[in-house]
Design a protein around this motif. Structure first.
Motif, PDB file in Angstrom:
ATOM      1  N   THR A  24      57.397  63.445  36.645  1.00 26.70           N
ATOM      2  CA  THR A  24      57.202  64.872  36.386  1.00 26.70           C
ATOM      3  C   THR A  24      58.548  65.570  36.511  1.00 26.70           C
ATOM      4  OG1 THR A  24      55.051  64.685  37.445  1.00 26.70           O
ATOM      5  CG2 THR A  24      55.902  66.910  37.109  1.00 26.70           C
ATOM      6  N   ASP A  41      47.697  49.443  46.867  1.00 24.06           N
ATOM      7  CA  ASP A  41      46.786  50.072  45.912  1.00 24.06           C
ATOM      8  C   ASP A  41      46.185  51.319  46.587  1.00 24.06           C
ATOM      9  OD1 ASP A  41      45.080  48.951  43.244  1.00 24.06           O
ATOM     10  OD2 ASP A  41      44.249  50.636  44.381  1.00 24.06           O
ATOM     11  N   VAL A  42      46.104  52.405  45.852  1.00 24.80           N
ATOM     12  CA  VAL A  42      45.617  53.650  46.476  1.00 24.80           C
ATOM     13  C   VAL A  42      44.184  53.518  46.980  1.00 24.80           C
ATOM     14  CG1 VAL A  42      47.152  55.131  45.122  1.00 24.80           C
ATOM     15  CG2 VAL A  42      44.854  54.664  44.265  1.00 24.80           C
ATOM     16  N   CYS A  67      52.811  57.349  43.225  1.00 26.20           N
ATOM     17  CA  CYS A  67      53.930  58.313  43.317  1.00 26.20           C
ATOM     18  C   CYS A  67      55.041  58.041  42.322  1.00 26.20           C
ATOM     19  CB  CYS A  67      54.494  58.317  44.726  1.00 26.20           C
ATOM     20  SG  CYS A  67      55.220  56.722  45.200  1.00 26.20           S
ATOM     21  N   GLN A  96      57.939  58.351  33.151  1.00 27.59           N
ATOM     22  CA  GLN A  96      56.661  58.915  33.602  1.00 27.59           C
ATOM     23  C   GLN A  96      56.815  60.054  34.611  1.00 27.59           C
ATOM     24  OE1 GLN A  96      53.766  55.822  34.802  1.00 27.59           O
ATOM     25  NE2 GLN A  96      55.199  54.379  33.927  1.00 27.59           N
ATOM     26  N   SER A 124      44.907  55.006  35.557  1.00 26.22           N
ATOM     27  CA  SER A 124      44.918  54.286  36.832  1.00 26.22           C
ATOM     28  C   SER A 124      45.671  55.101  37.891  1.00 26.22           C
ATOM     29  CB  SER A 124      45.595  52.927  36.657  1.00 26.22           C
ATOM     30  OG  SER A 124      45.672  52.275  37.897  1.00 26.22           O
ATOM     31  N   ASP A 139      48.983  61.454  39.924  1.00 26.55           N
ATOM     32  CA  ASP A 139      49.532  61.471  38.560  1.00 26.55           C
ATOM     33  C   ASP A 139      49.272  60.066  38.024  1.00 26.55           C
ATOM     34  OD1 ASP A 139      50.990  61.524  36.250  1.00 26.55           O
ATOM     35  OD2 ASP A 139      52.920  61.978  37.193  1.00 26.55           O
ATOM     36  N   ASP A 191      52.572  53.682  46.022  1.00 26.92           N
ATOM     37  CA  ASP A 191      52.605  53.075  44.687  1.00 26.92           C
ATOM     38  C   ASP A 191      52.429  51.572  44.849  1.00 26.92           C
ATOM     39  OD1 ASP A 191      53.727  54.392  41.789  1.00 26.92           O
ATOM     40  OD2 ASP A 191      53.541  52.202  41.918  1.00 26.92           O
ATOM     41  N   ARG A 192      51.656  50.992  43.966  1.00 25.20           N
ATOM     42  CA  ARG A 192      51.375  49.555  44.133  1.00 25.20           C
ATOM     43  C   ARG A 192      52.466  48.684  43.523  1.00 25.20           C
ATOM     44  NH1 ARG A 192      46.311  49.009  39.914  1.00 25.20           N
ATOM     45  NH2 ARG A 192      47.487  49.567  38.052  1.00 25.20           N
ATOM     46  N   GLY A 231      58.917  61.919  41.664  1.00 28.94           N
ATOM     47  CA  GLY A 231      59.180  63.264  41.140  1.00 28.94           C
ATOM     48  C   GLY A 231      58.346  64.333  41.850  1.00 28.94           C
ATOM     49  N   ASP A 232      57.057  64.104  41.942  1.00 27.48           N
ATOM     50  CA  ASP A 232      56.195  65.095  42.610  1.00 27.48           C
ATOM     51  C   ASP A 232      56.374  65.055  44.123  1.00 27.48           C
ATOM     52  OD1 ASP A 232      54.432  66.544  40.616  1.00 27.48           O
ATOM     53  OD2 ASP A 232      54.188  64.481  39.944  1.00 27.48           O
TER      54      ASP A 232
END
Ligand SMILES: C[S@@+](CC[C@H](N)C(=O)[O-])C[C@H]1O[C@@H](n2cnc3c(N)ncnc32)[C@H](O)[C@@H]1O
Length: 412
Positions: A84, A154-155, A109, A82, A187, A169, A129-130, A113-114
């Motif tokens: 980037t 969780d965001v 996240c 997944q 999500s 992303d 990231d969860r 990568g980003d």
């Protein structure tokens, strides 16, 4: 720890695990089994050996996305898939940096990568990231950037105090692992990003097939704060994403754009430079040259920009082939010299290929049901010293076969 992949990753994250990973030779699929046996025989914990060999294998695969940086990173298999790729993440990061964002949240996240691209440009990152193993990997990957922080949560619960921009992303797989193309069902969902954009500059990655009407403000009243830009990106011919940029990060006057990355160089096309953006490009007879616009340009609905650049026309109003009377090297389209236009039929095509001594044939198609493989099979064995490209398409409503030759393609 029930999941062996998670147990292996935890072992690799320990100092002993890092030391073992650093000591491994370059990954070689065929030698991996024997290497594992040797390491276990030398007394290394089997769980750690499995984890280290997995990382070594993922690093080798990750070179396609991260180049030599992969050798200093950790991955999960899903996170790598997944992630980037570096050159695209760098473009995202440059938008934030150029807009003056100092501390960006990377919400969802993954392996980072980003986040790494942002941190590499000097933007502090709050990476969230969860998924616990994924967040642990992101933390390991961001360890060299002291201004960055990773949270496993969780965001929706993330406190964004001190953050002045956000990148998302969203995960595009459902619980059963199927691809989710609609960003409203990803999500976190698109609505989360749009709501956030009322407070912060926001960028969101979506699938290239996003319905243009889903770009915020595309339908109905312009959203508060101005227009969003949707930018499609292709890398070496593959359309990899469509990124939505909220008004604070969008380029003035640009609603749709395409980035064509080839061999590391990038060219940008946008609707501000497409004289046909509000209408339809002209249609006309096939000229001496045919151009196949890059997939990102087609997805962005910017074929008109290619028509304008070539002073050309479409071969059919609904098909993304452009024809022109002159040859111009464009990074946004692949050019062919047209030798002949035939009404489509197997026998005349076979006869012409024989007469021309064509032994190698590339089949391209748009706007026709004929399958290239099926056509090649039905044409039978071709012999001769020459190579040709046959383009199957509609010309003024008629199924046609254009006999062409590939032209050199410039770097972007
Ligand atoms: C497509 S990946 C991100 C890849 C990342 N941009 C990169 O380049 O490595 C999406 C990530 O979002 C995470 N995620 C999905 N929904 C989330 C949520 N509600 N809160 C936190 N993380 C979430 C998933 O666990 C997954 O790791």
């Amino acid at each position: 720890m029930d999941d062996p992949a998670v147990a292996g990753l935890a072992a690799v994250l320990s100092p002993a695990g890092q030391a073992l990973l650093a000591s491994l030779p370059p990954y070689d699929d065929e030698g991996a089994l024997a290497l594992g046996q040797r390491l276990r025989a030398a007394g290394h914990d089997p769980v750690l050996v499995a984890g280290a060999l997995t990382q070594s294998r993922l690093r080798a695969r990750a070179r396609a996305k991260f180049g030599p940086f992969a050798d200093d990173m950790l991955f999960t298999a899903a996170g790598l898939e997944q992630a980037t790729r570096l050159e695209v993440a760098a473009r995202h990061a440059r938008r934030f940096a150029a807009t003056g964002v100092r501390r960006a949240a990377d919400l969802g996240c993954g392996v980072g990568g980003d986040a790494l691209a942002l941190a590499g440009l000097g933007v502090d990152v709050l990476a969230v990231d969860r998924d616990e193993p994924t967040a642990a990997v992101a933390a390991a990957n961001l360890r060299r950037f002291p201004g960055s922080e990773v949270r496993c949560e969780d965001v929706a619960a993330t406190d964004l105090t001190g953050v002045d921009g956000a990148w998302l992303d969203p995960a595009r797989r459902d619980a059963a692992g199927r691809r989710v193309l609609d960003p409203r069902r990803a999500s976190p969902p698109l609505s989360f990003a749009v709501e956030l954009a009322q407070r912060l500059p926001v960028g969101v990655k979506t699938a290239p097939g996003i319905d243009h009407d889903l770009v915020p403000g595309a339908v109905g009243d312009a959203p508060a704060g101005g227009a969003w830009e949707c930018q499609w990106t292709s890398v070496d011919g593959d359309v990899v994403e469509a990124a939505l940029w909220s008004p604070a990060l969008a380029r003035p006057g640009v609603r749709r754009s395409a980035v064509v990355v080839r061999a590391g160089a990038a060219a940008v096309v946008d609707d501000a430079h497409d004289p046909f953006a509000g209408g339809a490009p002209p249609v006309g007879p096939v000229g001496g040259y045919l151009y196949e616009p890059d997939g990102a340009v087609v997805r962005a609905g910017l074929v008109g920009a290619v028509v304008a650049a070539l002073d050309g026309r479409l071969v059919d109003p609904s098909i993304a082939y452009v024809t022109a009377d002159r040859h111009l090297e464009l990074p946004s389209a692949t050019g062919y010299a047209v030798d002949e236009v035939l009404p489509f039929g197997l026998k005349p095509l076979r006869a012409r290929l024989r007469e021309r001594g064509v032994g190698r044939l590339v089949v391209k198609k748009r706007g026709t049901a004929v399958e290239p493989e099926e056509l090649r099979r039905r044409l039978g064995r071709l012999e001769g010293p020459h190579e040709a490209v046959v383009v199957l398409t509609r010309v003024a409503g008629r199924q046609s076969a254009l006999l062409c030759r590939a032209l050199p393609r410039p770097a972007a």
